[in-house]
Design a protein around this motif. Structure first.
Motif, PDB file in Angstrom:
ATOM      1  N   TYR A 200       0.854  -1.146   0.007  1.00 32.83           N
ATOM      2  CA  TYR A 200       0.081  -0.035   0.158  1.00 32.83           C
ATOM      3  C   TYR A 200       0.752   1.101  -0.074  1.00 32.83           C
ATOM      4  O   TYR A 200       0.295   2.478   0.141  1.00 32.83           O
ATOM      5  N   SER A 201       2.033   1.296   0.053  1.00 31.50           N
ATOM      6  CA  SER A 201       3.035   2.236  -0.322  1.00 31.50           C
ATOM      7  C   SER A 201       3.016   2.714  -1.803  1.00 31.50           C
ATOM      8  O   SER A 201       2.972   1.812  -2.612  1.00 31.50           O
ATOM      9  N   LEU A 202       3.289   4.036  -2.022  1.00 34.78           N
ATOM     10  CA  LEU A 202       3.692   4.612  -3.387  1.00 34.78           C
ATOM     11  C   LEU A 202       5.035   5.025  -3.539  1.00 34.78           C
ATOM     12  O   LEU A 202       5.211   5.824  -4.301  1.00 34.78           O
ATOM     13  N   THR A 203       5.838   4.439  -2.535  1.00 27.68           N
ATOM     14  CA  THR A 203       7.259   5.039  -2.911  1.00 27.68           C
ATOM     15  C   THR A 203       8.205   3.780  -2.922  1.00 27.68           C
ATOM     16  O   THR A 203       7.712   2.582  -2.252  1.00 27.68           O
ATOM     17  N   LEU A 204       9.219   3.742  -3.760  1.00 31.76           N
ATOM     18  CA  LEU A 204      10.126   2.630  -3.940  1.00 31.76           C
ATOM     19  C   LEU A 204      10.677   2.343  -2.729  1.00 31.76           C
ATOM     20  O   LEU A 204      11.077   3.268  -1.793  1.00 31.76           O
ATOM     21  N   TRP A 205      10.959   1.037  -2.259  1.00 32.51           N
ATOM     22  CA  TRP A 205      11.647   0.310  -1.040  1.00 32.51           C
ATOM     23  C   TRP A 205      13.077   0.798  -1.247  1.00 32.51           C
ATOM     24  O   TRP A 205      13.677   0.618  -2.328  1.00 32.51           O
ATOM     25  N   GLY A 206      13.617   1.582  -0.286  1.00 31.55           N
ATOM     26  CA  GLY A 206      14.817   2.277  -0.421  1.00 31.55           C
ATOM     27  C   GLY A 206      15.977   1.365  -0.934  1.00 31.55           C
ATOM     28  O   GLY A 206      16.645   1.560  -1.871  1.00 31.55           O
ATOM     29  N   PRO A 207      16.350   0.226  -0.173  1.00 29.26           N
ATOM     30  CA  PRO A 207      17.386  -0.774  -0.818  1.00 29.26           C
ATOM     31  C   PRO A 207      17.445  -1.070  -2.319  1.00 29.26           C
ATOM     32  O   PRO A 207      18.305  -1.632  -2.785  1.00 29.26           O
ATOM     33  N   LEU A 208      16.192  -0.907  -2.826  1.00 29.93           N
ATOM     34  CA  LEU A 208      15.915  -1.374  -4.085  1.00 29.93           C
ATOM     35  C   LEU A 208      16.488  -0.313  -5.258  1.00 29.93           C
ATOM     36  O   LEU A 208      16.299  -0.635  -6.649  1.00 29.93           O
ATOM     37  N   GLY A 209      16.784   0.866  -4.653  1.00 24.97           N
ATOM     38  CA  GLY A 209      16.955   2.107  -5.677  1.00 24.97           C
ATOM     39  C   GLY A 209      18.233   1.685  -6.678  1.00 24.97           C
ATOM     40  O   GLY A 209      17.993   1.935  -7.868  1.00 24.97           O
ATOM     41  N   PRO A 210      19.304   1.363  -6.280  1.00 25.87           N
ATOM     42  CA  PRO A 210      20.434   0.831  -7.079  1.00 25.87           C
ATOM     43  C   PRO A 210      20.075  -0.215  -8.173  1.00 25.87           C
ATOM     44  O   PRO A 210      20.512   0.254  -9.348  1.00 25.87           O
ATOM     45  N   SER A 211      19.420  -1.179  -7.698  1.00 28.02           N
ATOM     46  CA  SER A 211      19.036  -2.093  -8.812  1.00 28.02           C
ATOM     47  C   SER A 211      17.964  -1.564  -9.826  1.00 28.02           C
ATOM     48  O   SER A 211      17.990  -1.831 -11.315  1.00 28.02           O
ATOM     49  N   ILE A 212      16.996  -0.777  -9.506  1.00 26.56           N
ATOM     50  CA  ILE A 212      15.926  -0.134 -10.298  1.00 26.56           C
ATOM     51  C   ILE A 212      16.934   0.899 -11.275  1.00 26.56           C
ATOM     52  O   ILE A 212      16.554   0.882 -12.685  1.00 26.56           O
ATOM     53  N   LYS A 241      -3.585   6.826  -8.031  1.00 28.17           N
ATOM     54  CA  LYS A 241      -2.624   6.082  -7.443  1.00 28.17           C
ATOM     55  C   LYS A 241      -1.513   5.876  -8.370  1.00 28.17           C
ATOM     56  O   LYS A 241      -0.393   5.872  -8.138  1.00 28.17           O
ATOM     57  N   ALA A 242      -1.890   5.513  -9.814  1.00 22.38           N
ATOM     58  CA  ALA A 242      -0.946   5.101 -10.616  1.00 22.38           C
ATOM     59  C   ALA A 242       0.108   6.528 -11.066  1.00 22.38           C
ATOM     60  O   ALA A 242       1.245   6.461 -10.880  1.00 22.38           O
ATOM     61  N   ARG A 243      -0.617   7.713 -10.927  1.00 20.14           N
ATOM     62  CA  ARG A 243       0.252   8.996 -11.429  1.00 20.14           C
ATOM     63  C   ARG A 243       1.086   9.356 -10.146  1.00 20.14           C
ATOM     64  O   ARG A 243       2.331   9.631 -10.172  1.00 20.14           O
ATOM     65  N   ALA A 244       0.567   8.923  -8.877  1.00 18.83           N
ATOM     66  CA  ALA A 244       1.408   9.078  -7.569  1.00 18.83           C
ATOM     67  C   ALA A 244       2.623   8.284  -7.778  1.00 18.83           C
ATOM     68  O   ALA A 244       3.878   8.573  -7.442  1.00 18.83           O
ATOM     69  N   LEU A 245       2.456   7.087  -8.199  1.00 19.65           N
ATOM     70  CA  LEU A 245       3.408   5.935  -8.258  1.00 19.65           C
ATOM     71  C   LEU A 245       4.521   6.348  -9.200  1.00 19.65           C
ATOM     72  O   LEU A 245       5.712   6.381  -9.141  1.00 19.65           O
ATOM     73  N   GLU A 246       3.883   6.755 -10.418  1.00 24.12           N
ATOM     74  CA  GLU A 246       4.810   7.064 -11.435  1.00 24.12           C
ATOM     75  C   GLU A 246       5.752   8.210 -11.133  1.00 24.12           C
ATOM     76  O   GLU A 246       7.033   8.329 -11.574  1.00 24.12           O
ATOM     77  N   LYS A 247       5.372   9.245 -10.462  1.00 21.99           N
ATOM     78  CA  LYS A 247       6.090  10.415  -9.965  1.00 21.99           C
ATOM     79  C   LYS A 247       7.092  10.066  -8.942  1.00 21.99           C
ATOM     80  O   LYS A 247       8.053  10.715  -8.823  1.00 21.99           O
ATOM     81  N   ALA A 248       6.855   9.263  -8.070  1.00 23.27           N
ATOM     82  CA  ALA A 248       7.641   8.672  -7.036  1.00 23.27           C
ATOM     83  C   ALA A 248       8.840   7.932  -7.460  1.00 23.27           C
ATOM     84  O   ALA A 248      10.015   7.966  -7.004  1.00 23.27           O
ATOM     85  N   ILE A 249       8.494   6.927  -8.414  1.00 20.31           N
ATOM     86  CA  ILE A 249       9.539   5.945  -8.770  1.00 20.31           C
ATOM     87  C   ILE A 249       9.932   6.258 -10.164  1.00 20.31           C
ATOM     88  O   ILE A 249      11.216   5.508 -10.354  1.00 20.31           O
ATOM     89  N   GLY A 250       9.404   7.029 -10.977  1.00 22.11           N
ATOM     90  CA  GLY A 250       9.968   7.247 -12.355  1.00 22.11           C
ATOM     91  C   GLY A 250       9.596   5.924 -13.170  1.00 22.11           C
ATOM     92  O   GLY A 250      10.559   6.042 -14.383  1.00 22.11           O
ATOM     93  N   ILE A 251       8.543   5.332 -13.131  1.00 21.91           N
ATOM     94  CA  ILE A 251       8.108   4.264 -13.893  1.00 21.91           C
ATOM     95  C   ILE A 251       6.951   4.397 -14.345  1.00 21.91           C
ATOM     96  O   ILE A 251       6.042   4.556 -13.504  1.00 21.91           O
ATOM     97  N   LYS A 252       6.614   3.997 -15.572  1.00 24.07           N
ATOM     98  CA  LYS A 252       5.392   4.001 -15.968  1.00 24.07           C
ATOM     99  C   LYS A 252       4.387   2.947 -15.437  1.00 24.07           C
ATOM    100  O   LYS A 252       4.955   1.664 -15.354  1.00 24.07           O
TER     101      LYS A 252
END
Length: 355
Positions: A200-212, A241-252
């Motif tokens: 239910y979070s709209l932000t990327l889990w921090g440790p996964l940032g480099p892999s993304i 929710k889709a727009r918020a997630l796209e803005k947070a993680i930069g993925i479509k």
């Protein structure tokens, strides 16, 4: 309808009224007034009317000069003139009719305003009820996947291999994106909850940032999220929710109408412009993400959940059952569906760099 209870019959000025006739008329008038009042009590309205009785003389008395003088003398003595009385009565009755019509029109306007207000209130209540029902369905849908349950029955009895992933890793940091791109894959499709974000979070889990970021550098813009929460029309009808997630993680985030594992890969293939067999499906649920990916020809990668403690109780229990069945089928020697671009799944697994 209201009426006056007292009645008065003035002597007719055309000719003197005999006492017997006066008595007869008086009794008749009272009887008629009483009957009229009794009838009006059963039909009351908000407007006020007056019961009136007009008596026409039945005696054939001829007016002569003497009688005219008597009439004039009577008028001089204060008796009302019939023509004048009739004119006053007409004006009075016209005034009553005007007031009655005004009251009726006012009542009609008030009724229309009240009905309009009731209609508007009803629309607002209907809108609030629809919003409440939509929110409830969204909350329940996140916990109970009916499509998944139906699909699980079929998988359990005859299609066990559909729940077996090609690659199993703790999380996406163990995936060699460069190797997959070299093998001919053109894009990556991620699940959202417990795959790249906590539930239910709209932000990327921090440790996964480099892999993304590494995945973006390899595949460019050919990365997307395909989730049963953000982007699913049934629960994210306005796409907020889709727009918020796209803005947070930069993925479509791909919008779609059917929950995994049901549905086809049409929306995904349209987005990437290639066949699903050239794409990678990454998710954390064997009976949802993996079954959907295998049915539609993806290379399927199963990750462990990032934070299962934050999931609803029923989801945790279903996940345990799915994992137990998958491990049991692997131990029995069942194999996942082979994929032409990656015959050996171990070739795309790597040790993650130290954090």
């Amino acid at each position: 309808m209201q009426c006056t209870t007292t009645a008065h019959v003035a002597p007719l000025p055309c000719c003197p009224t005999p006492p017997s006739l006066h008595f007869h008329l008086h009794r008749s008038h009272l009887r008629i007034v009483k009957s009229t009042c009794f009838s009006s009590s059963q039909h009351q309205t908000h407007s006020k009317n007056i019961c009136s009785l007009t008596l026409h003389p039945t005696s054939n008395c001829k007016r002569n000069g003497k009688e005219q003088k008597n009439s004039q003398s009577n008028n001089n003595k204060g008796y009302p003139d019939p023509a004048h009385n009739q004119s006053d009565f007409d004006r009075f009755q016209c005034s009553l009719d005007t007031n009655t019509n005004a009251n009726q029109n006012s009542g009609t306007e008030n009724q229309e305003i009240e009905e309009a207000g009731d209609t508007e209130t009803g629309n607002q209540r209907g809108l609030l009820s629809n919003m409440w029902w939509t929110d409830l369905r969204a909350a329940l849908g996140q916990r109970i996947n009916v499509e998944g349950i139906v699909s699980s029955v079929s998988v359990f009895f005859k299609d066990q291999h559909l729940a077996l992933p090609h690659v199993v890793v703790p999380d996406i940091r163990y995936i060699d994106w460069g190797e997959l791109q070299a093998r001919g894959f053109k894009g990556v499709v991620f699940d959202k909850d417990n795959t790249i974000t906590v539930p239910y979070s709209l932000t990327l889990w921090g440790p996964l940032g480099p892999s993304i970021e590494r995945c973006k550098s390899v595949f460019g813009n050919d990365i997307a999220v395909f989730s049963n929460s953000a982007g699913l029309v049934e629960y994210d009808h306005d796409g907020s929710k889709a727009r918020a997630l796209e803005k947070a993680i930069g993925i479509k985030v791909i919008r779609h109408r059917v929950k995994k594992p049901a549905g086809t890969s049409e929306e995904i293939e349209k987005h990437f412009g290639c066949k699903s067999s050239q794409l990678i499906m990454v998710g954390d649920r064997p009976f949802t993400d993996i079954v959907y990916g295998n049915r539609n020809g993806f290379l399927t990668v199963l990750t462990k959940p990032l934070s299962p403690a934050e999931e609803p109780f029923i989801v945790r229990q279903v996940r345990k059952l799915e994992t137990s069945l998958m491990n049991y089928w692997f131990k029995r020697g069942l194999k996942p569906i082979s994929h032409n671009l990656l015959p050996d799944a171990m070739q795309c697994i790597k040790d993650p760099p130290p954090q």
